[in-house]
Write an enzyme that holds these catalytic residues in place. Structure first.
Site, PDB file in Angstrom:
ATOM      1  N   ARG A 238       4.780 -11.320 100.525  1.00  0.00           N
ATOM      2  CA  ARG A 238       5.846 -10.921  99.607  1.00  0.00           C
ATOM      3  C   ARG A 238       6.746 -12.119  99.376  1.00  0.00           C
ATOM      4  O   ARG A 238       6.940 -12.929 100.299  1.00  0.00           O
ATOM      5  CB  ARG A 238       6.723  -9.808 100.207  1.00  0.00           C
ATOM      6  CG  ARG A 238       6.226  -8.411 100.028  1.00  0.00           C
ATOM      7  CD  ARG A 238       6.318  -7.948  98.567  1.00  0.00           C
ATOM      8  NE  ARG A 238       5.826  -6.589  98.394  1.00  0.00           N
ATOM      9  CZ  ARG A 238       4.544  -6.273  98.142  1.00  0.00           C
ATOM     10  NH1 ARG A 238       3.627  -7.202  98.023  1.00  0.00           N
ATOM     11  NH2 ARG A 238       4.202  -4.998  97.981  1.00  0.00           N
ATOM     12  N   GLU A 267      10.403 -12.641  91.810  1.00  0.00           N
ATOM     13  CA  GLU A 267       9.359 -12.638  90.778  1.00  0.00           C
ATOM     14  C   GLU A 267       9.630 -11.543  89.736  1.00  0.00           C
ATOM     15  O   GLU A 267      10.247 -10.534  90.072  1.00  0.00           O
ATOM     16  CB  GLU A 267       7.972 -12.461  91.418  1.00  0.00           C
ATOM     17  CG  GLU A 267       7.774 -11.129  92.122  1.00  0.00           C
ATOM     18  CD  GLU A 267       6.436 -11.035  92.851  1.00  0.00           C
ATOM     19  OE1 GLU A 267       6.126 -11.935  93.640  1.00  0.00           O
ATOM     20  OE2 GLU A 267       5.747 -10.038  92.634  1.00  0.00           O
ATOM     21  N   HIS A 285       0.929 -12.731  91.290  1.00  0.00           N
ATOM     22  CA  HIS A 285       0.822 -11.502  92.102  1.00  0.00           C
ATOM     23  C   HIS A 285      -0.435 -10.693  91.738  1.00  0.00           C
ATOM     24  O   HIS A 285      -0.337  -9.538  91.317  1.00  0.00           O
ATOM     25  CB  HIS A 285       2.091 -10.645  91.954  1.00  0.00           C
ATOM     26  CG  HIS A 285       2.301  -9.704  93.112  1.00  0.00           C
ATOM     27  ND1 HIS A 285       3.541  -9.340  93.575  1.00  0.00           N
ATOM     28  CD2 HIS A 285       1.418  -9.045  93.911  1.00  0.00           C
ATOM     29  CE1 HIS A 285       3.408  -8.504  94.591  1.00  0.00           C
ATOM     30  NE2 HIS A 285       2.129  -8.308  94.802  1.00  0.00           N
TER      31      HIS A 285
HETATM   32  C1  8YV Z   1       0.336  -4.641  93.981  1.00  0.00           C
HETATM   33  C2  8YV Z   1       0.795  -5.446  96.365  1.00  0.00           C
HETATM   34  O1  8YV Z   1      -0.388  -5.158  92.913  1.00  0.00           O
HETATM   35  O2  8YV Z   1      -0.181  -3.527  97.290  1.00  0.00           O
HETATM   36  C3  8YV Z   1       0.719  -4.344  97.357  1.00  0.00           C
HETATM   37  O3  8YV Z   1       1.584  -4.284  98.247  1.00  0.00           O
HETATM   38  O4  8YV Z   1       1.539  -6.339  96.517  1.00  0.00           O
HETATM   39  C4  8YV Z   1      -0.109  -5.457  95.169  1.00  0.00           C
HETATM   40  O5  8YV Z   1      -1.372  -4.989  95.532  1.00  0.00           O
HETATM   41  C5  8YV Z   1       1.784  -4.641  93.609  1.00  0.00           C
HETATM   42  O6  8YV Z   1       2.628  -4.317  94.650  1.00  0.00           O
HETATM   43  C6  8YV Z   1       2.052  -3.699  92.435  1.00  0.00           C
HETATM   44  O7  8YV Z   1       2.321  -2.403  92.836  1.00  0.00           O
END
Ligand code: 8YV
Length: 329
Positions: A238, A267, A285
């Site tokens: 993150r 972001e 991402h």
């Molecule tokens: C997602 C992510 O695309 O699952 C997660 O925690 O970071 C990614 O797979 C993103 O969070 C959108 O919801």
């Protein structure tokens, strides 16, 4: 009929399954709903399908006391104040497992692209600067046989470790809140180390730790200074786990060799210092973005929402709750 909000666009054929159970207010144009609009659109809704871009906090919950289920299309849930949800009896769900291998593939690919300078050399070629082969052109560190360091040894961390150890003959050091079971450690030849040792020994350090106040800036100037000058850093966890400003300085000064980043503080904004340095691979991402996995994530979030609000074959038993204690009440 209960009403639900689908806060962002997702695969229409999957989201359509909600229509059998609910009156659906959706967002096919996929605008990000700023907090006041999110609060307004949640009015009268018992459940919400959200993504990591929507923040559900006490203010949103207090404005919508009828809300009973918040279903995230993501495994990470730092966009949701889970304690506030639990206190109000709101069930929270996420999408674990279905994205583990896809995200690990990407994390490994990003680490390799970073080490082997794939983006940097591709940009050079596109700029028309490639006029001849030379012996030290874009040389970088090896991946095979090197020491892979993993911070955060959950499902995705273990899947990356398997790739490194079994596929590329890497040595493995890791740091995590809890230690792996002895048989898993033995299978991977994994060495559990403190954070300072992880920073000092890793040739390629990959971050897979969930974001929380405890992991905020887990990698900052002091930690970067403990890494080898030849080391790479890959962040698929993150934004906020890394101090991006400090990283931009370390990359500029080459106190580490290179970085690969799929996530950023604030972001979709990216720290301008990161855009200026060549030795960083930047992706928007997309670690979970295979077609099959994104569909599986959307499907699991929909299954969770249907079940959490008492419908379908799993009525009352959403498959992947984050705060199952709410269900027990
Ligand atoms: C997602 C992510 O695309 O699952 C997660 O925690 O970071 C990614 O797979 C993103 O969070 C959108 O919801």
């Amino acid at each position: 009929m209960d009403k639900v909000l689908v806060a962002r666009a997702a695969f229409p054929d999957i989201v359509d399954r909600l229509h059998a159970h609910f009156e659906v207010d959706d967002n096919p144009e996929d605008r990000i709903l700023a907090k006041p609009e999110l609060i307004a659109r949640l009015a009268g809704k018992r459940g919400a399908f959200i993504t990591g871009s929507e923040r559900i906090d006490a203010e949103v919950l207090d404005a919508n006391p009828q809300l009973q289920a918040v279903c995230n299309m993501a495994v990470g849930f730092n966009n949701i104040d889970v304690a506030a949800c639990t206190a109000r009896g709101v069930i929270v769900t996420n999408t674990p497992d279905v994205l583990t291998e896809t995200t690990a593939d990407f994390g490994f690919a990003l680490m390799m692209a970073t080490a082997r300078r794939i983006a940097e050399s591709e940009h050079y070629l596109r700029r028309g600067e490639w006029t001849k082969w030379s012996y030290d052109q874009f040389v970088g560190p090896d991946v095979h046989g090197a020491t892979l360091g993993i911070l955060g040894m959950g499902r995705i961390g273990q899947a990356i470790a398997r790739r490194g150890v079994k596929g590329f003959g890497m040595k493995l050091v890791y740091h995590n809140r809890s230690r792996l079971a002895p048989e898993i450690e033995a299978d991977l030849g994994a060495r559990y180390v403190d954070k300072a040792t992880l920073l000092g020994e890793s040739d390629h350090l990959v971050l897979v730790v969930p974001y929380s106040p405890a992991s905020h800036h887990a990698i900052g100037a002091a930690e970067l200074a403990q890494m080898k000058p030849s080391a790479t850093l890959t962040n698929i966890a993150r934004g906020g786990v890394v101090d991006d400003a400090a990283l931009a300085i370390a990359l500029k000064n080459r106190t580490i060799a290179a970085a690969g980043l799929d996530v950023f503080e604030g972001e979709p904004k990216v720290h301008p210092g990161l855009l200026e340095v060549p030795n960083v691979v930047l992706t928007p991402h997309i670690a979970s973005a295979s077609i099959a996995t994104r569909r599986a994530m959307a499907s699991l979030a929909v299954d969770n929402l249907i079940a959490a609000l008492g419908h379908g074959p799993n009525a009352g038993r959403p498959p992947t709750p984050v705060n199952p204690q709410v269900l027990a009440r």
